[in-house]
Design a protein around this motif. Structure first.
Motif, mmCIF file in Angstrom:
data_model
loop_
_atom_site.group_PDB
_atom_site.id
_atom_site.type_symbol
_atom_site.label_atom_id
_atom_site.label_comp_id
_atom_site.label_asym_id
_atom_site.label_seq_id
_atom_site.Cartn_x
_atom_site.Cartn_y
_atom_site.Cartn_z
ATOM 1 N N GLU A 152 0.819 -1.219 0.000
ATOM 2 C CA GLU A 152 0.000 0.000 0.000
ATOM 3 C C GLU A 152 0.855 1.272 0.000
ATOM 4 O O GLU A 152 0.399 2.323 -0.471
ATOM 5 N N LEU A 153 2.078 1.183 0.532
ATOM 6 C CA LEU A 153 2.956 2.355 0.569
ATOM 7 C C LEU A 153 3.257 2.893 -0.822
ATOM 8 O O LEU A 153 3.521 4.086 -0.998
ATOM 9 N N PHE A 154 3.235 2.010 -1.810
ATOM 10 C CA PHE A 154 3.581 2.398 -3.175
ATOM 11 C C PHE A 154 2.337 2.673 -4.026
ATOM 12 O O PHE A 154 2.438 2.885 -5.224
ATOM 13 N N GLN A 155 1.182 2.675 -3.356
ATOM 14 C CA GLN A 155 -0.078 2.896 -4.063
ATOM 15 C C GLN A 155 -0.679 4.268 -3.767
ATOM 16 O O GLN A 155 -1.762 4.602 -4.248
ATOM 17 N N ILE A 156 -0.002 5.057 -2.956
ATOM 18 C CA ILE A 156 -0.508 6.386 -2.594
ATOM 19 C C ILE A 156 0.474 7.450 -3.089
ATOM 20 O O ILE A 156 1.646 7.155 -3.343
ATOM 21 N N PRO A 157 0.020 8.693 -3.236
ATOM 22 C CA PRO A 157 0.928 9.761 -3.670
ATOM 23 C C PRO A 157 2.102 9.910 -2.694
ATOM 24 O O PRO A 157 1.904 9.861 -1.475
ATOM 25 N N LYS A 158 3.290 10.079 -3.227
ATOM 26 C CA LYS A 158 4.474 10.192 -2.370
ATOM 27 C C LYS A 158 4.388 11.384 -1.420
ATOM 28 O O LYS A 158 5.008 11.399 -0.350
ATOM 29 N N GLU A 159 3.580 12.399 -1.806
ATOM 30 C CA GLU A 159 3.441 13.586 -0.962
ATOM 31 C C GLU A 159 2.752 13.280 0.359
ATOM 32 O O GLU A 159 2.850 14.068 1.311
ATOM 33 N N LYS A 160 2.047 12.149 0.435
ATOM 34 C CA LYS A 160 1.373 11.777 1.675
ATOM 35 C C LYS A 160 2.299 11.056 2.647
ATOM 36 O O LYS A 160 1.947 10.848 3.814
ATOM 37 N N VAL A 161 3.461 10.643 2.177
ATOM 38 C CA VAL A 161 4.379 9.847 3.002
ATOM 39 C C VAL A 161 5.499 10.727 3.545
ATOM 40 O O VAL A 161 6.081 11.530 2.807
ATOM 41 N N VAL A 162 5.799 10.569 4.815
ATOM 42 C CA VAL A 162 6.922 11.276 5.437
ATOM 43 C C VAL A 162 7.832 10.237 6.078
ATOM 44 O O VAL A 162 7.391 9.459 6.935
#
Length: 272
Positions: free
Chosen positions: A188-198
Motif C-alpha cells: 500500500e505504501l507504493f499505491q498512494i501519492p508520495k506527498e502523503k508519506v513522510v
C-alpha cells in the motif's frame, strides 16, 4: 527494571472535563526529556472532593506529579489543600490564568467545565483523527495507509506513534508504518501519492542510546541485538532504500522534540 535505568515518571492529569488540554501540555513538557519514560494517567470528569482525594492518594502512593485543569473554584481550592496534606506536587494549569483574566476583564469566569470542548464539527474531526491514529498505529492494519492524510514511515523508536497522536490533535488522520528488513514494506505504501508519506530517520548513535534506555526500562539487557550499532545501521540503510523508492520527504528526528518534527511535517503538508 535494571538498577542503572532511569526511573519512570508518573504524571496524573486531573480535570473536571475530558483532560485533553492538560495531557497535551504534559506531553509537550515531557518531550523535552526524551528518552526518559513517562506514564501519563488521565483522571477526567472529576466533579467531587472524594474523587479528587482518591487521585491525590494514588499520586502519593506512586510518587507521582499531578497537573490539574479544574475550572470549579471549590475543587481548585480543595486540590491545593489535599496536595499540601499529602505532600504531593500539584500544578494548577488554569487557576492563575482564570484569576488574571477575571481581574483584567473585571468579569467573573463562567465556571463551566468543558467549554473548550463544544461539540462542533472540529471537535468531532479531532476525535475521529485520534481514533484513526490508534487503529492504524504500527501497521496493525495496512488498509489505513490508503485512508490516511499522512503516513509516517521509519525504524523503531523514531517517534512515529507520538507524532501520529500529536498530528491527530491537529485533525490529521495519520497511519504509521515501522520499516523492518525481515518484514518488508506493505504494498500500500507504493499505491498512494508520495506527498502523503513522510520518512523519519535518525542518527545511529542517538538511536542506539534511545534503544538501550528502552531495553533498560523493560528490564532487559542493553546488549540485545535491538540496540546494537550494526543492527541499527542495517535497519536505517533498509529504511533509507524504501524511502528513496517512494520518493518521499525525509526528516531527521535526532534531538528534535515531537512538536518540532510535527511543525516541519505540517509545513510540508500545507505546501504540497
Amino acid at each position: 527494571m535494571a538498577a542503572d535505568s532511569q526511573p519512570e515518571v508518573i504524571i496524573y492529569v486531573v480535570s473536571d472535563s475530558a483532560g485533553d488540554t492538560g495531557e497535551l501540555v504534559v506531553r509537550a513538557a515531557v518531550a523535552q526529556f526524551h528518552p526518559i519514560q513517562t506514564d501519563i494517567r488521565r483522571a477526567p470528569f472529576v466533579h467531587d472532593e472524594a474523587s479528587l482525594e482518591r487521585f491525590v492518594r494514588l499520586a502519593k502512593e506512586h510518587n507521582a506529579i499531578m497537573l490539574y485543569t479544574l475550572v470549579l473554584p471549590g475543587l481548585r481550592e480543595r486540590m491545593v489543600e489535599l496536595a499540601e496534606q499529602y505532600g504531593v506536587t500539584a500544578i494548577d494549569l488554569l487557576g492563575s490564568l482564570i484569576q488574571s483574566l477575571e481581574k483584567k476583564t473585571e468579569r467573573k469566569a463562567r465556571q463551566e467545565p468543558g467549554l473548550n470542548h463544544v461539540l462542533d464539527e472540529n471537535y468531532f474531526r479531532k476525535v475521529e483523527a485520534v481514533e484513526f491514529a490508534v487503529k492504524y498505529d504500527d501497521m496493525r492494519d495496512t488498509t489505513g495507509i490508503l485512508k490516511a492524510d499522512i503516513v509516517l514511515v521509519g525504524v523503531s523508536r523514531t517517534s512515529k506513534t507520538p507524532l501520529s497522536m500529536y498530528l491527530a490533535h491537529k485533525q490529521f488522520k495519520v497511519a504509521n508504518v515501522p520499516l523492518i528488513p525481515e518484514v518488508g514494506p506493505p504494498p500500500e505504501l507504493f499505491q498512494i501519492p508520495k506527498e502523503k508519506v513522510v520518512g523519519l530517520t535518525i542518527d545511529v548513535r542517538y538511536l542506539n542510546g534511545i534503544r538501550k534506555e528502552r531495553l533498560k526500562a523493560l528490564g532487559l539487557p542493553d546488549s540485545a541485538s535491538y540496540a546494537k550499532t550494526e543492527r541499527i545501521e542495517f535497519e536505517l540503510q533498509f529504511a533509507a532504500s524504501i524511502m528513496e523508492q517512494i520518493g518521499c520527504m525525509v526528516i531527521d528526528v535526532s534531538h528534535k522534540a515531537v512538536e518540532e518534527t510535527a511543525s516541519l511535517i505540517l509545513e510540508y503538508v500545507e505546501s504540497v
